[in-house]
Each structure stands twice: as C-alpha cells, then as structure tokens.
Design an enzyme around this catalytic site. Structure first.
Site, PDB file in Angstrom:
ATOM      1  N   HIS A  83      -2.351  -9.429  11.297  1.00 43.95           N
ATOM      2  CA  HIS A  83      -2.543  -8.740  12.593  1.00 43.95           C
ATOM      3  C   HIS A  83      -3.799  -9.133  13.378  1.00 43.95           C
ATOM      4  O   HIS A  83      -4.677  -8.317  13.609  1.00 43.95           O
ATOM      5  CB  HIS A  83      -2.472  -7.216  12.426  1.00 43.95           C
ATOM      6  N   ASN A  91       0.829  -1.221   0.000  1.00 44.71           N
ATOM      7  CA  ASN A  91       0.000   0.000   0.000  1.00 44.71           C
ATOM      8  C   ASN A  91       0.863   1.270   0.000  1.00 44.71           C
ATOM      9  O   ASN A  91       0.778   2.113   0.885  1.00 44.71           O
ATOM     10  CB  ASN A  91      -0.999   0.005   1.164  1.00 44.71           C
ATOM     11  N   ASP A  97       4.070  -5.135  11.637  1.00 49.49           N
ATOM     12  CA  ASP A  97       3.202  -4.097  11.043  1.00 49.49           C
ATOM     13  C   ASP A  97       3.843  -2.706  11.238  1.00 49.49           C
ATOM     14  O   ASP A  97       3.149  -1.708  11.435  1.00 49.49           O
ATOM     15  CB  ASP A  97       1.779  -4.128  11.605  1.00 49.49           C
TER      16      ASP A  97
HETATM   17 ZN    ZN Z   1      -3.538  -4.147   7.841  1.00 50.45          ZN
HETATM   18 ZN    ZN Z   2      -0.119  -3.320   7.681  1.00 53.75          ZN
END
Ligand code: ZN
Ligand code: ZN
Length: 430
Positions: free
Chosen positions: A235, A98, A308
């Site tokens: 996650h 992303n 993350d």
């Molecule tokens: Zn995510």
């Molecule tokens: Zn992420």
C-alpha cells in the site's frame, strides 16, 4: 453458479495483458478450460453468450486483502469475502495473516485453504506471518507454511521493527524464493488517523507524517539490497516512497510494490466529512502524493494494484474518528475506480491497467501467468466498460458495509466471469 459443459463467449474484446493487446475474439470454454480462441469460432451445441460490446480479461488477482477468518467472523468470513472478491472480478485473493490467531503455521495455512475450497468462490493463496504471532521477535514457520501453500510472508498491520529480525526474515525467505511484504510504518511516531498536514491541522485530527512510511520503506529497501532478497512494499501512499522505489529499481534491488485504489482516487480532503469510512492506514495523503502514485503506476515503479479490503462491523466503525479502526472494503469497487482514475484519465492503457491486477501480482507471487490461451484454466471476467452505475448497500456481497464509495457514480463494471467449471454473474439491475 451452474456447471456449463461448453460455452462460447462470442464477439467480446479480449484483453491480453501479457502482450498488451485488445482484440475482438471468440472464446470457447470446455470442461473448465479454454479450448479455443479466435475469430468467429464454430461451436455447435455450446451455450452461446453474446459478448459484443463487452470486454473479457483474465480473472484479477488481489495480492493484499483481509478476510478476517479466523477470529473476526462477524466482520467477514473466507466464504463471504471470496464471494465479494468474485463480484469485483478477483478470482484469486491473498489474505493477510493478521487474523486471530495470526496465520503463522502450516496448520493455519491449511485451514484457510480448506475453508476457501469449501466455499468455492475466489481461490485463496494465503500469506503467512513473518514472525510468530506477528510479535516481531521470532521467525514464523516460514518453510512449512510455503510447503502448505503460502505465497508470501508479511506482518501486515505492523512493521517488523527490529532490523536484525527483518534481515533474518529476508535471508530465510530468499532461500525459499518467497517475497517479503512490508507494511511500512515506523514505530514511535504517534498513530495518525490522518496525514500530518494542512487538513489534519484544520480538522484537529491526530496525524502521522508520511515520513513514517517512506523512512520504513528506505530501511527495508536497503536491507533487501544487503541480503539480495525479494521485498514487496504494501500500500504505497506517498510521493517519497514512490521515489525511493524508483531509485531502488534503478540500482537493481529486487523490490516490487503495490498501491490501492483509494491512494489514487482520494486525498485527505475527504476527511472533512468526518466519515470514519475514510480512515485508512496508511492515511489518505495530499494531491501531490496521489499524482505521484499515479505516475508510479504509469511508469511501472508501482507494479500492482491491490485492494487492502478491510471489513469492519458497523458497531466498530460507528465511533469517533480517533478510535475507529482503519480500512474499508475494497473488492467490489476496485476495478471501477481504477478504470475511472487510470484508463479514462488516460494514464494507463486498458491492457496495462489490467496487467497491474493480473500478470504483475502473478509474477511477484509466482502464480501461473494469467492469460486467455487454449489449454489455460478458464479464469476470466467479463466487463461492461460503458456501464455507469451507483453502488448501494443492498448490492454488497461482503459481510461488512464499511465503504466510503456508496452513492458515488462508478465507471465500468464487472458483470460476471468463469472460474474452472463455474460461471458467475453479478448483473444487478442498473
Ligand atoms: Zn498494512
Ligand atoms: Zn492490509
């Protein structure tokens, strides 16, 4: 970084996550490979590093991070991010796609790999988008991205809302033996900066319910069963998702999962500080969820630990809680938080803990199995488990400094390591 010829790591405790063992062994590294492992090796002329009292483990793999390049280089670059990764013991990292533009083509996968090679820090294994521009409509160039080196696909940051699109992504990836990583978050619920519950009500924060995650996970698990494809749940933050994954694994669904250090370290009580650095997506949940995540890691329901790592600039985070971007940097604190919450708390053995960041992600992504055996690539970290230290801003390698863990006493520390011909040391004055 310098180029050693022969190096003897003497007297360290070698952690072997594959065989769940820890043994006092010497490790001889020659020409970027492990040449010998054993008791009291003789290596005349080799550089000798006294590792007595230290632990040696295979380099960690972070299967979920954000390096922000291309597009947000003011927050992080592939060079700064992979250096921060090494400081946390991660010799291999998988950046999520992303970025801006999103990684949805062979050319962009090659771009990431070239930048990582130029930087020469942690190795990068890109994750490609599921759909073009992460728009959730048309499939991205999945086959050619895999050819170029992508190890999984994900529209992380968003859920693939359309079930027919997700079905096609799963079917397509099955043909390429690629895992599909799902960011489970139903669309339609109000975006929650906090977990919907007592704390969010008391603080008056916009909240999202945990069922947003678990219901999305349920759909994707059933689609994975239906298509016989490989699904990986990103996650995991709540108890219901852990139960669903446990149920799915018992049914033989090809599902794996990861959680992040903050979901087994923190709860939504941390939001009482109104520090925007505690805002993360999915949000911090209750202590019941935190315990369920730990139990899931302990019994193997949750396979892997990923960071993350989500860098954001200072100006982006210095706004009101409701509009601040979610996520915080995670490479440099991950090992210590897990060591404290899982190993020192006697939930996982050291070898099992290390396996969650080495052999488990390698198995999911189809990477070479991390090990410290003769012939293997020199890819290892050196740990001081007795270290007690406090992380401060002047120690940060990431380009961003958004972390809720500054000033917290941490247990166990990555002090250095080897990656191929390079050795790296991150010994800060304690
Ligand atoms: Zn995510
Ligand atoms: Zn992420």
């Amino acid at each position: 970084m310098k180029k050693p010829e022969r190096v003897l790591l003497a007297g360290g405790r070698v952690v072997d996550p594959g065989n769940r063992r820890v043994r006092i062994w010497d490790v001889l590294i020659q020409d970027g490979r492990i040449a010998k492992v054993g008791k009291q090796l003789r290596a005349t002329g080799a550089q000798r590093i006294d590792c007595r009292g230290k632990h040696i483990a295979p380099g960690f793999i972070d299967m979920h991070c954000h390096l922000r390049e291309p597009g947000q280089e003011d927050a992080e670059t592939i060079a700064t991010g992979t250096k921060a990764a090494l400081a946390g013991g991660f010799t291999k990292v998988c950046p999520m796609p992303n970025t801006d533009p999103p990684i949805d083509s062979e050319a962009l996968v090659r771009f990431e790999l070239a930048r990582a090679k130029e930087a020469g820090f942690a190795r990068v294994y890109p994750i490609g988008s599921c759909t073009k521009a992460r728009a959730g409509k048309e499939l991205a160039e999945i086959g050619s991205m895999k050819q170029a080196g992508a190890v999984a696909v994900s529209d992380d940051g968003s859920w693939v809302d359309d079930p027919q699109v997700m079905r096609r992504v799963l079917e397509y990836c099955k043909a390429f033996d690629l895992p599909v990583i799902s960011h489970c978050e139903l669309t339609g619920f109000p975006y929650g900066v906090a977990n919907e519950g007592l704390v969010s009500t008391r603080l008056g924060l916009a909240a999202g319910p945990d069922v947003s995650e678990s219901a999305a996970a349920a759909r994707d698990i059933l689609l994975a069963e239906f298509t016989h494809a490989r699904l990986h749940i990103a996650h995991v933050s709540c108890a219901a998702t852990v139960s669903l994954i446990r149920w799915a694994k018992a049914r033989g669904v090809q599902v794996t999962a990861e959680t992040c250090p903050h979901y087994f370290t923190l709860t939504d009580a941390a939001l009482e500080t109104f520090d925007t650095n505690f805002k993360v997506n999915p949000p911090l949940r209750t202590d019941k969820d935190r315990q369920a995540v730990i139990d899931g890691l302990a019994d193997g329901t949750i396979d892997a630990i990923a960071t993350d790592h989500a860098p954001h600039t200072k100006s982006a985070k210095e706004v009101e809680f409701d509009i601040a971007p979610a996520g915080f940097i995670g490479f440099e604190t991950a090992f210590s938080l897990g060591y404290e919450q899982l190993v020192l708390a006697k939930k996982l053995s050291l070898a099992d803990y290390v396996s969650r960041m080495t052999t488990a992600p390698a198995r999911i992504l189809g990477l070479p199995m991390p090990c410290l055996q003769p012939g293997a690539d020199a890819d290892l970290v050196i740990l001081d488990l007795k270290a007690r230290w406090t992380w401060t801003r002047d120690q940060v390698f990431s380009r961003s400094q958004n972390s809720p863990f500054f000033g917290r006493q941490l247990h166990g520390r990555v002090i250095g390591g080897f990656l191929g011909h390079k050795q790296f040391w991150f010994l800060h004055p304690a």
